[in-house]
Design an enzyme around this catalytic site. Structure first.
Site: not given
Length: 316
Positions: A63-64, A170, A187, A241-242, A268, A270
Site C-alpha cells: 500500500t505504500d 409544510f 418557514r 424537501v421531497q 432538514n 430546523h
C-alpha cells in the site's frame, strides 16, 4: 459443542491505501491554482486470495507503493484538476502495471480553497478555506476481455450547507395522536446537501480509455449540478424537501446525456421561533418571528434517487 469443521471461502476482497493527502500547485501562469486532494486506492482480483487464505504476499502490491504512485502520477499528470480523469488515470495505471490486478477502485475528495480578494482584486497565489463542502468522485475500472475496460463512475457534492428565510412551507401532512408539529405556511428551510450522479459509460479499450473519458465535460457537469441545486433551492416555492429534491435531480438529468441517475440526501436543519411571550409579552411567533433557535438533532432526512426513463434524451 460440535467439533465438525465448517467450510468457508473468501467471498470478496479489496485492499489498498486510504487518506493519501496531496496538494498539487499549478504554476502554468502568474495566477496559481491549487488542488487539495484526499485519495483512496483499492485493488482487487483472484490473485490476492492467497494473501488472505495462505499468508502469501507474492501478489501483494504494498500500500505504500500505491501512495507513492499517487504522488508520481500527480507530478506528471495534466488532468489533476479534473477529478474524474485523474481517478481514471490512477486506476488504469494499476491495471496496466500489474497484470494480475482485476479491478482498481479509486476515490478522490477535493477540498475547497477560494482565492483571496485583496484590495478588491483576486490575489494571484493566496487562498482561504471558505467552507467544508467538498467535490468527490469514485471510479471502479475492471479488466475485461480482449483488452477492454468496464467503468463504473459517479461524482458528488458533499457538505453544501444552504439556508433560505422564506419560500418554504409544510402543510397537509398526516395528523394523528402522535402529531405535535404545527403546519407551516412559511418557514426557514436549511439543509446540508449531499448529492451524487452516476455516469453512463460504455466499456472501452485500454488504449482509448483516457481519450474516451476526455470527451465528457466533467468540470462543466459538476458546476452545472451545483448551480441547479442552488438555483432550485433558492427559487422553488417549496411544498416539501421531497418536492424540491425531485426538481433538482430531474433538471440535471435533463441537462446532461451522460447522467442516468442523480441522488440526494437532504437532512432538514430546523430553526424554531423562540417564544418570547414570557418577556413582557414580546411577540416572536408566526408572522412576528425573527429570532430563532437552530436545532440540528434530531433532524428529518430526505433521500431519493431519480433515474432517466428509457429512450429519453438530454439537452447536452
Amino acid at each position: 459443542m460440535s467439533n465438525a469443521s465448517v467450510n468457508v471461502y473468501l467471498d470478496k476482497q479489496e485492499y489498498g491505501k486510504d487518506r493519501v493527502r496531496l496538494l498539487k500547485v499549478h504554476r502554468d501562469s502568474k495566477v496559481h491554482r491549487v488542488d487539495d486532494l484526499t485519495i483512496r486506492v483499492l485493488l482487487s482480483g483472484a490473485s490476492f486470495t492467497t494473501s488472505y487464505t495462505e499468508a502469501s504476499n507474492k501478489a501483494v502490491v504494498a500500500t505504500d507503493s500505491m501512495k507513492n504512485t499517487c504522488y508520481v502520477l500527480a507530478k506528471s499528470s495534466k488532468v489533476v484538476d479534473t477529478l474524474e480523469l485523474f481517478a481514471a488515470e490512477l486506476a488504469n495505471h494499476f491495471l496496466n502495471t500489474y497484470a494480475w490486478v482485476e479491478g482498481a477502485h479509486v476515490s478522490i475528495i477535493r477540498h475547497r480553497w477560494a482565492r483571496m480578494i485583496i484590495d478588491g482584486k483576486p490575489h494571484t497565489h493566496s487562498f482561504w478555506r471558505d467552507g467544508d463542502e467538498t467535490r468527490q468522485t469514485d471510479i471502479f475500472v475492471k479488466r475485461g476481455s480482449n483488452g477492454r475496460r468496464s467503468i463504473e463512475l459517479k461524482s458528488a457534492i458533499a457538505g453544501l450547507l444552504v439556508l433560505k428565510t422564506t419560500g418554504s412551507s409544510f402543510e397537509d401532512f398526516v395528523r394523528d395522536e402522535y402529531t405535535t408539529l404545527p403546519e407551516a405556511k412559511d418557514r426557514i428551510l436549511s439543509t446540508c446537501v449531499d448529492a451524487n450522479w452516476e455516469f453512463n459509460i460504455p466499456s472501452v479499450s485500454t488504449e482509448n480509455l483516457a481519450s474516451s473519458l476526455a470527451q465528457i465535460p466533467f468540470n462543466n457537469i459538476y458546476d452545472s449540478v451545483r448551480d441547479v441545486t442552488c438555483k432550485t433551492f433558492a427559487e422553488d416555492e417549496s411544498a416539501s424537501v421531497q418536492a424540491t429534491l425531485y426538481k433538482m435531480a430531474a433538471q440535471s438529468i435533463q441537462n446532461w446525456k451522460w447522467l442516468d441517475r442523480v441522488s440526494y440526501a437532504l437532512p432538514n436543519r430546523h430553526f424554531f421561533a423562540v417564544d418570547l411571550n414570557y418577556f413582557r409579552g414580546t411577540k416572536n411567533l408566526a408572522e412576528h418571528a425573527d429570532v430563532y433557535q437552530p436545532l440540528a438533532d434530531p433532524s428529518g432526512l430526505i433521500t431519493a434517487t431519480i433515474a432517466r426513463a428509457p429512450n429519453t434524451s438530454a439537452r447536452l
